[in-house]
Scaffold this motif. Sequence first.
Motif, PDB file in Angstrom:
ATOM      1  N   PHE A 120     -84.559 -22.395  -4.921  1.00  0.00           N
ATOM      2  CA  PHE A 120     -85.260 -21.189  -4.616  1.00  0.00           C
ATOM      3  C   PHE A 120     -84.753 -19.823  -4.494  1.00  0.00           C
ATOM      4  N   GLY A 121     -83.568 -19.820  -4.596  1.00  0.00           N
ATOM      5  CA  GLY A 121     -83.006 -18.411  -4.627  1.00  0.00           C
ATOM      6  C   GLY A 121     -82.886 -17.570  -3.276  1.00  0.00           C
ATOM      7  N   TYR A 122     -83.304 -18.303  -2.162  1.00  0.00           N
ATOM      8  CA  TYR A 122     -83.448 -17.347  -1.099  1.00  0.00           C
ATOM      9  C   TYR A 122     -81.858 -16.730  -0.572  1.00  0.00           C
ATOM     10  N   ASN A 123     -81.943 -15.425  -0.200  1.00  0.00           N
ATOM     11  CA  ASN A 123     -80.688 -14.830  -0.277  1.00  0.00           C
ATOM     12  C   ASN A 123     -80.482 -14.010   1.189  1.00  0.00           C
ATOM     13  N   ARG A 124     -81.495 -14.460   1.916  1.00  0.00           N
ATOM     14  CA  ARG A 124     -81.230 -13.754   3.360  1.00  0.00           C
ATOM     15  C   ARG A 124     -81.778 -14.617   4.391  1.00  0.00           C
ATOM     16  N   PRO A 125     -81.487 -14.586   5.660  1.00  0.00           N
ATOM     17  CA  PRO A 125     -82.003 -15.409   6.688  1.00  0.00           C
ATOM     18  C   PRO A 125     -83.616 -15.564   6.815  1.00  0.00           C
ATOM     19  N   CYS A 126     -83.829 -16.714   6.537  1.00  0.00           N
ATOM     20  CA  CYS A 126     -85.377 -16.868   6.310  1.00  0.00           C
ATOM     21  C   CYS A 126     -85.963 -18.609   6.250  1.00  0.00           C
ATOM     22  N   ALA A 127     -87.095 -18.545   6.277  1.00  0.00           N
ATOM     23  CA  ALA A 127     -87.773 -19.917   6.223  1.00  0.00           C
ATOM     24  C   ALA A 127     -89.445 -19.975   5.939  1.00  0.00           C
ATOM     25  N   VAL A 128     -89.470 -21.031   5.154  1.00  0.00           N
ATOM     26  CA  VAL A 128     -91.013 -21.120   4.761  1.00  0.00           C
ATOM     27  C   VAL A 128     -91.344 -22.818   4.998  1.00  0.00           C
ATOM     28  N   ALA A 129     -92.197 -22.744   5.920  1.00  0.00           N
ATOM     29  CA  ALA A 129     -92.986 -23.922   6.444  1.00  0.00           C
ATOM     30  C   ALA A 129     -94.472 -24.054   5.980  1.00  0.00           C
ATOM     31  N   SER A 130     -94.539 -25.296   5.637  1.00  0.00           N
ATOM     32  CA  SER A 130     -96.023 -25.828   5.433  1.00  0.00           C
ATOM     33  C   SER A 130     -96.667 -27.002   5.615  1.00  0.00           C
ATOM     34  N   SER A 138     -97.767 -37.265   1.738  1.00  0.00           N
ATOM     35  CA  SER A 138     -97.842 -37.593   3.276  1.00  0.00           C
ATOM     36  C   SER A 138     -98.349 -36.678   4.005  1.00  0.00           C
ATOM     37  N   HIS A 139     -98.045 -35.289   3.532  1.00  0.00           N
ATOM     38  CA  HIS A 139     -98.475 -34.111   4.462  1.00  0.00           C
ATOM     39  C   HIS A 139     -98.077 -34.152   5.898  1.00  0.00           C
ATOM     40  N   GLN A 140     -96.793 -34.416   5.705  1.00  0.00           N
ATOM     41  CA  GLN A 140     -95.990 -34.172   6.988  1.00  0.00           C
ATOM     42  C   GLN A 140     -95.749 -32.612   6.806  1.00  0.00           C
ATOM     43  N   MET A 141     -95.014 -32.039   7.580  1.00  0.00           N
ATOM     44  CA  MET A 141     -94.584 -30.579   7.621  1.00  0.00           C
ATOM     45  C   MET A 141     -93.385 -30.475   6.793  1.00  0.00           C
ATOM     46  N   ILE A 142     -93.174 -29.797   5.749  1.00  0.00           N
ATOM     47  CA  ILE A 142     -92.034 -29.284   5.097  1.00  0.00           C
ATOM     48  C   ILE A 142     -91.382 -27.977   5.423  1.00  0.00           C
ATOM     49  N   VAL A 143     -90.232 -27.623   5.786  1.00  0.00           N
ATOM     50  CA  VAL A 143     -89.434 -26.298   6.178  1.00  0.00           C
ATOM     51  C   VAL A 143     -88.412 -26.321   5.125  1.00  0.00           C
ATOM     52  N   VAL A 144     -88.341 -25.269   4.409  1.00  0.00           N
ATOM     53  CA  VAL A 144     -87.096 -24.860   3.718  1.00  0.00           C
ATOM     54  C   VAL A 144     -86.654 -23.485   4.256  1.00  0.00           C
ATOM     55  N   GLY A 145     -85.466 -23.414   4.593  1.00  0.00           N
ATOM     56  CA  GLY A 145     -84.602 -22.067   4.907  1.00  0.00           C
ATOM     57  C   GLY A 145     -83.341 -22.030   4.762  1.00  0.00           C
ATOM     58  N   THR A 146     -82.903 -20.862   5.018  1.00  0.00           N
ATOM     59  CA  THR A 146     -81.472 -20.440   5.214  1.00  0.00           C
ATOM     60  C   THR A 146     -81.081 -20.361   6.750  1.00  0.00           C
ATOM     61  N   SER A 147     -81.907 -20.205   7.611  1.00  0.00           N
ATOM     62  CA  SER A 147     -81.799 -19.795   9.022  1.00  0.00           C
ATOM     63  C   SER A 147     -82.535 -20.874   9.810  1.00  0.00           C
ATOM     64  N   LYS A 148     -81.727 -21.617  10.692  1.00  0.00           N
ATOM     65  CA  LYS A 148     -82.160 -22.424  11.451  1.00  0.00           C
ATOM     66  C   LYS A 148     -83.285 -22.199  12.564  1.00  0.00           C
ATOM     67  N   ALA A 149     -82.876 -21.047  12.938  1.00  0.00           N
ATOM     68  CA  ALA A 149     -83.847 -20.301  13.950  1.00  0.00           C
ATOM     69  C   ALA A 149     -85.244 -20.068  13.305  1.00  0.00           C
ATOM     70  N   ASP A 150     -85.083 -19.386  12.218  1.00  0.00           N
ATOM     71  CA  ASP A 150     -86.428 -19.169  11.631  1.00  0.00           C
ATOM     72  C   ASP A 150     -87.211 -20.381  11.196  1.00  0.00           C
ATOM     73  N   MET A 151     -86.574 -21.474  10.562  1.00  0.00           N
ATOM     74  CA  MET A 151     -86.964 -22.856  10.436  1.00  0.00           C
ATOM     75  C   MET A 151     -87.779 -23.452  11.675  1.00  0.00           C
ATOM     76  N   ALA A 152     -87.325 -23.180  12.693  1.00  0.00           N
ATOM     77  CA  ALA A 152     -87.794 -23.620  14.131  1.00  0.00           C
ATOM     78  C   ALA A 152     -89.014 -22.592  14.460  1.00  0.00           C
ATOM     79  N   ALA A 153     -88.667 -21.455  14.072  1.00  0.00           N
ATOM     80  CA  ALA A 153     -90.099 -20.415  14.538  1.00  0.00           C
ATOM     81  C   ALA A 153     -91.261 -20.751  13.845  1.00  0.00           C
ATOM     82  N   SER A 154     -90.823 -21.050  12.438  1.00  0.00           N
ATOM     83  CA  SER A 154     -92.056 -21.023  11.472  1.00  0.00           C
ATOM     84  C   SER A 154     -92.952 -22.480  11.702  1.00  0.00           C
TER      85      SER A 154
END
Length: 602
Positions: A472-482, A488-504
Motif C-alpha cells: 500500500f505504501g503508507y508512509n505516515r501514521p494512518c489507518a483504513v477500515a472497511s 465473510s465481510h468482517q471488518m478489515i483494518v490496515v494501518g501504520t498506527s494502532k491508535a488510528d486503527m482502533a479509532a477507525s
Amino acid sequence: MSRFALSSWPDVTAELIAVAAGRAPADMVVRGGKWVNVHSREVLDNTDIAIKSGRFAYCGPDASAMIGPDTRVIEAAGRFMVPGLCDAHMHIESGMLTVTEFVRAVAPHGTTTMFVDPHEVANVLGLPGVRHMHDEALDQPVSVFVQMPSCVPSAPGLETTGAEITPEDVAEAMTWPNIIGLGEMMNFPGVMNEDPKMLAEIAATQRAGKVVGGHYASPDLNGLHAYAAGGPADDHEGTCEADAIARVRLGMRSMMRLGSAWYDIESQITAITEKGLDSRNFILCTDDCHSGTLVNEGHMNRVLRHAIECGCDPLAAIQMCSINTATHFGLERELGSIAPGRRADMVLTSDLRSFPVETVIARGVVIAKGGEMLAPMPDYTWPQDTRETVRMGKVLAADDFDIKAPIGARGVTARVIGVVENQAPTRALTARLGVDDFGLVNSDAEQDVCQIAVVERHKGTGAVTNALVSGFGYNRPCAVASTVAHDSHQMIVVGTSKADMAASANHLGAIGGGVTVWAEGKELATVPLPIAGLMSDAPAAKVAAAADKMVAAMAACGCTLNNAYMQHSLLALVVIPSLRISDLGLIDVTTFSKVDLFTETQ
C-alpha cells in the motif's frame, strides 16, 4: 406487479406480427440507423426498427407503414443501433449502492441487462438478504437477473460469516421468478473433492435447468478438468491467455473482466486476436466496480471500449457483451440482440470504437439520453434489521492491535500478504522485522510493511486477528477500515498506527458500517454504508463523491496503488491465492490451511 413489467413474447405475438406486417402502428420507430446485427456480425445501413409492447417487431429498410399518429419516431440519423449492453457477472454491493441506485448509475452508460450475484449480502444477511436483492431487482426499468449465492461461507472452517447458505436454500431460491442460476462456485477444492454440499447446490441448479457460475482461482490448469466436470459453466478468474484457452476448450465460457481494480482483458483477449479462437465463447464482464468508477468512467461501455483498444474487432466485442451473454444464460430468444420478439433494448451511438452512449432504450422506452437518466425509479426500502449489522462487542483500544513476538525474541521473520496491483491474487512474502522493548512487532515503512487486522463484527465477540501486509505504501501514521471485506465481510483494518486503527474501527461500529480513513488521530474521509455494512441507498453521485474523497485520503497517506480500496476489500478473500487473513487467522490459500505469522525468530 412492477410498473416496468414486460409482456412475454407469446402474449404479444399477434401484436408483433401485425406491426411487422404493416397492419398496425408501432409504439416507437427508430428510423434511418445502422443496424449492428450480432447474429450475423455485420452492420446494415439505412435500417428502421419498429417496437411494440416493449419488444422489437420489425428490423428492416422501411417502417413507414408502421408509423401511426401516436407512434414515437426517433431519428437515428445514421447512428449505430447497438443491442443494450449486458454485464454477465457482477456484484451490486461492490458499487456500494442498492440495486436501484446502481441501475440509476449504469443505465445511462448503456447497460440494460445485468446478471448479479448478491454473494456479499448473503454473507451478512443470509437468504432473507438475497430475497431483498431479488425483489428490488424485479422492480427495475432494465433487466436485472439474480444468481443464487453458492458458497456462504466460501471456505468453511477458514472464516466466520454472518450467515450460511445451504443446499435447501439454493433449491428454494431456484423456484423464485428472477433467479437465473447459481452464483460463482468459488469453493473449487470442494467441487474437485466431491464435497456433498457443493455438489448438492450444483445439482439443485442443474435440475432446475439453470446455469452454474464458476470461479476457478488456481493457476494449476490440470485441476480445471475435474472442476469443469462438476458442472460450472463459466469462469471469470482467468488472468492470462492460457487460462482463457483452457476454459473454452473444456466447454466453459471464458468471462474476461475489467472492474475497478481487475484488468484481465488485455492479457487474455489474445486468445481471440492472436490465436484465432471463436469469440462467441468469450464474454465481457465487470465483476467489481465501485461507485467512483461507475459515475466517472462508466460501466459496460468502459469494458467494451477497453476490449476494442486491446485489439478486438468492435463487432466481436459487442457480441461479447450482448448476444454471447444472452446465449450463455439461455436467453438468446429473449434479449442480447436487435431482432424480432426480443426485448427492445438498444443503444444509439455515433461511433463503435469510442462508443459515446447518446440514447438508451430499454423495453421500448427511452430511459436515458446524453448521460441523464430519464426513467422513473422504484422506491425500495431495506428494513431496519438490515441496517444493524455491525456488532463489535466492545470499544477497541490501540493494544487490541498489538502483534506479540515469541517470548525472548529480538527479531522475527514474518509472513506478509503481498498486494498485486490490478489483480485479485496476492503474493506470499516474508520480511525480517525487529521486536521492541515491550516484545511487540511493529510495521516497517522502509520495507512497506504495515499492519492488517480483521475485527469480528457479526457475532459481537470483540475478537481481533492481527497480521502484516505490504504494497500500500503508507508512509505516515494512518489507518483504513472497511466493513466491506470479501467474502465473510468482517471488518478489515490496515494501518501504520494502532491508535488510528482502533479509532477507525470504532467509528465504523458507531455509524453502522462503511469505509473510513484516519491519520494522526483525525478522520480524513468516510463512506457510510449502512445497509449490511455494504451498501448505501444514497444517490450514486453522492456515494461516488464520498468514495473519491476516500481514495484521495488513501493517497494522502502515501498509497499509490490503482483503486487501492478494492485491493483492501479483498484481503480476507480466502479462496484466491496466495496468502490471506480471516477472523480465524492467516490463511495459505494454496493449501487451504491456517499458518503461523512467524516462520522463525532469533
